[in-house]
Motif scaffolding. Structure first.
Motif, PDB file in Angstrom:
ATOM      1  N   GLY B  94      -5.856  -2.744  -1.518  1.00  0.00           N
ATOM      2  CA  GLY B  94      -6.393  -2.653  -2.307  1.00  0.00           C
ATOM      3  C   GLY B  94      -7.662  -2.526  -3.326  1.00  0.00           C
ATOM      4  O   GLY B  94      -8.065  -3.270  -3.921  1.00  0.00           O
ATOM      5  N   GLN B  95      -8.747  -2.279  -1.191  1.00  0.00           N
ATOM      6  CA  GLN B  95      -9.922  -1.998  -2.145  1.00  0.00           C
ATOM      7  C   GLN B  95     -10.836  -0.796  -2.991  1.00  0.00           C
ATOM      8  O   GLN B  95     -11.809  -0.525  -2.779  1.00  0.00           O
ATOM      9  CB  GLN B  95     -10.537  -2.791  -0.447  1.00  0.00           C
ATOM     10  CG  GLN B  95     -10.477  -3.587   0.298  1.00  0.00           C
ATOM     11  CD  GLN B  95     -11.054  -4.026   1.947  1.00  0.00           C
ATOM     12  OE1 GLN B  95     -11.719  -3.109   1.917  1.00  0.00           O
ATOM     13  NE2 GLN B  95     -10.147  -4.377   2.262  1.00  0.00           N
ATOM     14  N   GLY B  96      -9.643  -0.130  -2.776  1.00  0.00           N
ATOM     15  CA  GLY B  96      -9.731   1.231  -3.033  1.00  0.00           C
ATOM     16  C   GLY B  96      -8.186   1.316  -4.283  1.00  0.00           C
ATOM     17  O   GLY B  96      -7.250   0.975  -3.878  1.00  0.00           O
ATOM     18  N   ASP B  97      -9.059   2.869  -4.925  1.00  0.00           N
ATOM     19  CA  ASP B  97      -7.796   3.037  -5.923  1.00  0.00           C
ATOM     20  C   ASP B  97      -7.400   4.006  -5.270  1.00  0.00           C
ATOM     21  O   ASP B  97      -5.984   4.959  -6.001  1.00  0.00           O
ATOM     22  CB  ASP B  97      -8.317   3.523  -7.143  1.00  0.00           C
ATOM     23  CG  ASP B  97      -8.590   2.100  -7.741  1.00  0.00           C
ATOM     24  OD1 ASP B  97      -7.379   1.071  -7.856  1.00  0.00           O
ATOM     25  OD2 ASP B  97     -10.014   2.061  -8.471  1.00  0.00           O
ATOM     26  N   ALA B  98      -7.949   5.292  -4.232  1.00  0.00           N
ATOM     27  CA  ALA B  98      -7.213   6.535  -3.986  1.00  0.00           C
ATOM     28  C   ALA B  98      -8.112   6.998  -2.785  1.00  0.00           C
ATOM     29  O   ALA B  98      -9.303   6.419  -2.678  1.00  0.00           O
ATOM     30  CB  ALA B  98      -7.138   7.328  -4.790  1.00  0.00           C
ATOM     31  N   LYS B 291       0.063   4.514  -2.715  1.00  0.00           N
ATOM     32  CA  LYS B 291      -1.019   4.457  -3.537  1.00  0.00           C
ATOM     33  C   LYS B 291      -1.333   6.466  -3.581  1.00  0.00           C
ATOM     34  O   LYS B 291      -1.146   7.165  -2.078  1.00  0.00           O
ATOM     35  CB  LYS B 291      -1.959   3.491  -2.588  1.00  0.00           C
ATOM     36  CG  LYS B 291      -1.911   2.628  -2.418  1.00  0.00           C
ATOM     37  CD  LYS B 291      -2.544   1.439  -3.673  1.00  0.00           C
ATOM     38  CE  LYS B 291      -2.408   0.518  -3.684  1.00  0.00           C
ATOM     39  NZ  LYS B 291      -3.507  -0.578  -3.766  1.00  0.00           N
ATOM     40  N   PRO B 292      -2.838   6.596  -4.053  1.00  0.00           N
ATOM     41  CA  PRO B 292      -2.845   7.983  -3.727  1.00  0.00           C
ATOM     42  C   PRO B 292      -3.749   8.174  -2.484  1.00  0.00           C
ATOM     43  O   PRO B 292      -4.693   7.772  -2.977  1.00  0.00           O
ATOM     44  CB  PRO B 292      -3.878   8.467  -5.532  1.00  0.00           C
ATOM     45  CG  PRO B 292      -3.026   6.632  -5.853  1.00  0.00           C
ATOM     46  CD  PRO B 292      -3.203   6.288  -5.107  1.00  0.00           C
ATOM     47  N   VAL B 293      -3.952   9.847  -2.499  1.00  0.00           N
ATOM     48  CA  VAL B 293      -3.940  10.069  -1.070  1.00  0.00           C
ATOM     49  C   VAL B 293      -4.187  11.611  -1.168  1.00  0.00           C
ATOM     50  O   VAL B 293      -2.976  12.377  -1.859  1.00  0.00           O
ATOM     51  CB  VAL B 293      -3.288   9.612   0.336  1.00  0.00           C
ATOM     52  CG1 VAL B 293      -4.124   9.955   1.610  1.00  0.00           C
ATOM     53  CG2 VAL B 293      -2.648   8.113   0.646  1.00  0.00           C
ATOM     54  N   ILE B 294      -5.750  11.863  -1.293  1.00  0.00           N
ATOM     55  CA  ILE B 294      -5.807  13.289  -1.369  1.00  0.00           C
ATOM     56  C   ILE B 294      -6.311  13.979   0.112  1.00  0.00           C
ATOM     57  O   ILE B 294      -6.877  13.586   1.131  1.00  0.00           O
ATOM     58  CB  ILE B 294      -6.780  13.762  -2.065  1.00  0.00           C
ATOM     59  CG1 ILE B 294      -6.210  13.689  -3.715  1.00  0.00           C
ATOM     60  CG2 ILE B 294      -7.528  15.041  -2.225  1.00  0.00           C
ATOM     61  CD1 ILE B 294      -5.530  14.467  -4.470  1.00  0.00           C
ATOM     62  N   LYS B 295      -5.386  15.004   1.056  1.00  0.00           N
ATOM     63  CA  LYS B 295      -6.371  15.626   2.091  1.00  0.00           C
ATOM     64  C   LYS B 295      -7.191  16.340   1.580  1.00  0.00           C
ATOM     65  O   LYS B 295      -6.442  18.041   0.971  1.00  0.00           O
ATOM     66  CB  LYS B 295      -4.958  15.919   2.850  1.00  0.00           C
ATOM     67  CG  LYS B 295      -5.606  17.485   3.791  1.00  0.00           C
ATOM     68  CD  LYS B 295      -5.547  16.676   5.013  1.00  0.00           C
ATOM     69  CE  LYS B 295      -6.560  17.951   5.969  1.00  0.00           C
ATOM     70  NZ  LYS B 295      -7.098  19.034   5.816  1.00  0.00           N
ATOM     71  N   ALA B 296      -8.225  16.585   1.470  1.00  0.00           N
ATOM     72  CA  ALA B 296      -9.241  18.016   1.223  1.00  0.00           C
ATOM     73  C   ALA B 296      -9.232  18.732   3.017  1.00  0.00           C
ATOM     74  O   ALA B 296      -8.799  18.634   3.712  1.00  0.00           O
ATOM     75  CB  ALA B 296     -10.495  16.680   0.946  1.00  0.00           C
ATOM     76  N   HIS B 297     -10.057  20.053   2.586  1.00  0.00           N
ATOM     77  CA  HIS B 297      -9.536  20.940   3.411  1.00  0.00           C
ATOM     78  C   HIS B 297     -10.734  20.966   4.893  1.00  0.00           C
ATOM     79  O   HIS B 297     -11.659  20.218   3.931  1.00  0.00           O
ATOM     80  CB  HIS B 297     -10.224  22.722   2.699  1.00  0.00           C
ATOM     81  CG  HIS B 297     -10.577  22.322   1.597  1.00  0.00           C
ATOM     82  ND1 HIS B 297     -11.427  22.488   0.517  1.00  0.00           N
ATOM     83  CD2 HIS B 297      -9.595  22.839   0.628  1.00  0.00           C
ATOM     84  CE1 HIS B 297     -11.148  23.224  -0.329  1.00  0.00           C
ATOM     85  NE2 HIS B 297     -10.264  22.450  -0.858  1.00  0.00           N
TER      86      HIS B 297
END
Lengths: 358, 358
Positions: B94-98, B291-297
């Motif tokens: 919970g230390q961040g939103d994504a 929780k939201p996770v995004i893989k950047a290129h």
């Protein structure tokens, strides 16, 4: 002299494009004879209408036609008088050296397997597609075998190698396995096992896994995969081709300067577009059948028909099928020897165990 | 205010591009806070070197780095001090939103599943890829799940629909099943069953089978498939992109006129080329995690990093995961009810049979 049997009633432009293509072919290609299969009245009327001389041709009358809606599995029984089935029967009976049709792919494949039959020792026939890369890559299977076993992929590799060796005159065609990474552990369990089998096959020059992004990188001459994935690859090529050319078109519409630029390159661009349509990848050889069969594109015009006849002639002349039969026999012998070795080893182990028990 | 955790040590251009992207992002995007995870000394030294002000940022020190060679399954244990694992732990706590990372995709997916965990009721998380079509299509799965069951494809459809509904503000995203034909009988037995399940799923707007040649034809917004086929589609796009632009380049080299034409369109062409690289399809959301996770290129420059942070912020704001959890709960309840119905029907049948026996 080779005699090619042509399904005149097949394809979107039948019978006109088929007849025109056949007439051009016998005029241009030495030692080619063509037998036209189809409704004789329709053929003769069309020839009269266009003032075409039919004397160079044999005609095999077939009053019925296979449509795109026909169920592949049943046409041999339900349409015995169709040009497709009669043409394949004539091929099987030795009345010709190869068969060309632009009709229902599934029907041609299934009826071909039933009527012409497979090469001894081959479990699955396969349709090859020629990818518009430089040099070309032969993709096997391009759609006929939706679910495969690793052993089928070995057959596709052996058959594709024989075709490319003979037709493209490549001494040792490089075979790749289409996969989602280059490491041997990649893909589904089926791919891992196929990698192992292909690596151990002495009949082929296996270069390992090939990613779809490398299709144009000249890393292999034959690319093996299941028919489902082969279809996805071919259709993605077509989809991306459309998409990119749409994007390119828009680039050219940006301003007056780019519109002028477009005029300079319009014609060569049309050629690029054609290259990437799945309909234009050249005639597709059906490999694994006891006689040469070529599937011409459904949209074939006279030029494509002529080229398909030329390709069928090469296929018939080159004894690809003899090579496939020889390789299949060697594979069979090798598997038999391995099996016997394993059984002997088992018997030996059992004997040893009994010995130590005693 | 949303706080995005950024893996500063990830990607080909780390940490420079990551830091530069983060600095640009907090300057431009309102209500965005960024926590930088990585080696604090490296981060502070680089900032000092470039005269960057780090006061807007929280820094979470992580002395270790996950490389492309690390085995995804073991990194949670073997590299607990890596920026990837520490960042995911901070997200889970919970230390961040994504969380955004440009690192090893397999490691991010596997560690994400282990550390952040999945949404309750979801069997498999999935990586989405945004296809460069107009409008965009979200392809699920793009490579994480090489072998799937029909029920996973239903989950992908539900998750992809939630993402597209919330992020692209489409009321009822159209879901297609990637297949080798449009009829319901097409594909492997897995596809036939998936077609049946997707057709019956009330959570989605299923439009049927979609052929790969139709990806650019605006026929669906979400395209579901197994990760193997998804990889083949994405990599074929990349391969064909390279191939076609090579061909186009040659067209421009034909003569002086075409060379002049090339000058007029060089810049927009570079953009088209970028569109079709699999590295440039936008940040890939990992769906199904809690929780939201995004893989950047992997090749992200500062602009791509900034855009990935923006995408992560949207993902966190839009409560996509709440929608996925609700839909998963409804699917679960429906399945449970169906099961009970079937069991009741069975008991009834047994009673009837006993009745008629007596």
């Amino acid at each position: 002299m080779k005699k090619i049997i042509l399904d005149v009633m097949s394809g979107d432009n039948a019978p006109l494009a088929m007849l025109q293509g056949a007439i051009d072919a016998v005029r241009e290609i030495p030692d080619l004879a063509v037998t036209l299969v189809g409704d004789e009245t329709v053929i003769r009327n069309m020839a009269a209408e266009h003032n075409w001389d039919l004397t160079p041709f044999a005609i095999l009358h077939a009053p019925d036609v296979v449509t795109m809606e026909d169920e592949p599995l049943s046409i041999v029984r339900s349409k015995p008088e169709s040009s497709l089935v009669k043409g394949l029967r004539a091929l099987a009976d030795g009345q010709g050296d190869a068969f060309v049709s632009a009709g229902n792919t599934g029907a041609l494949f299934t009826a071909g397997t039933l009527v012409v039959r497979k090469v001894r020792g081959i479990q699955r026939a396969s349709i090859g597609a020629v990818l518009p890369t430089e040099p070309n890559v032969l993709l096997l299977d391009s759609g006929a075998n939706v679910v495969v076993e690793p052993a089928y992929l070995e057959e596709f590799a052996v058959m594709g190698s024989a075709y490319v060796r003979r037709i493209c005159r490549l001494e040792s065609p490089r075979v790749g396995l289409l996969n989602n990474g280059t490491e041997s552990c990649k893909g589904t369990p089926m791919h891992v096992e196929a990698f192992r089998i292909l690596s151990a096959c002495p009949e082929i020059n296996f270069v390992g896994n090939v990613e779809a992004s490398a299709i144009g990188d000249n890393v292999c001459d034959v690319l093996v995969t299941d028919g489902f994935t082969g279809n996805i690859l071919l259709k993605t090529m077509e989809g991306v081709g459309k998409l990119m050319l749409g994007r390119v078109k828009r680039v050219f519409l940006t301003n007056t300067l780019t519109k002028l630029a477009a005029l300079a390159v319009k014609k060569p661009f049309t050629a690029v577009k054609k290259d990437f349509s799945s309909e234009e990848h050249g005639g597709a050889p059906i490999l694994g059948l006891a006689k040469p069969v070529i599937k011409a594109h459904g949209s074939s015009g006279p030029l494509a028909v002529k080229n398909a006849l030329r390709q069928a002639m090469l296929f018939a002349q080159a004894d690809v099928i003899g090579d496939i039969a020889d390789a299949a026999a060697r594979c069979r012998a090798r598997r038999q020897a391995e099996k016997e070795n394993n059984e002997n080893a088992k018997i030996q182990t059992n004997d040893d165990e009994r010995g130590s028990d005693a």
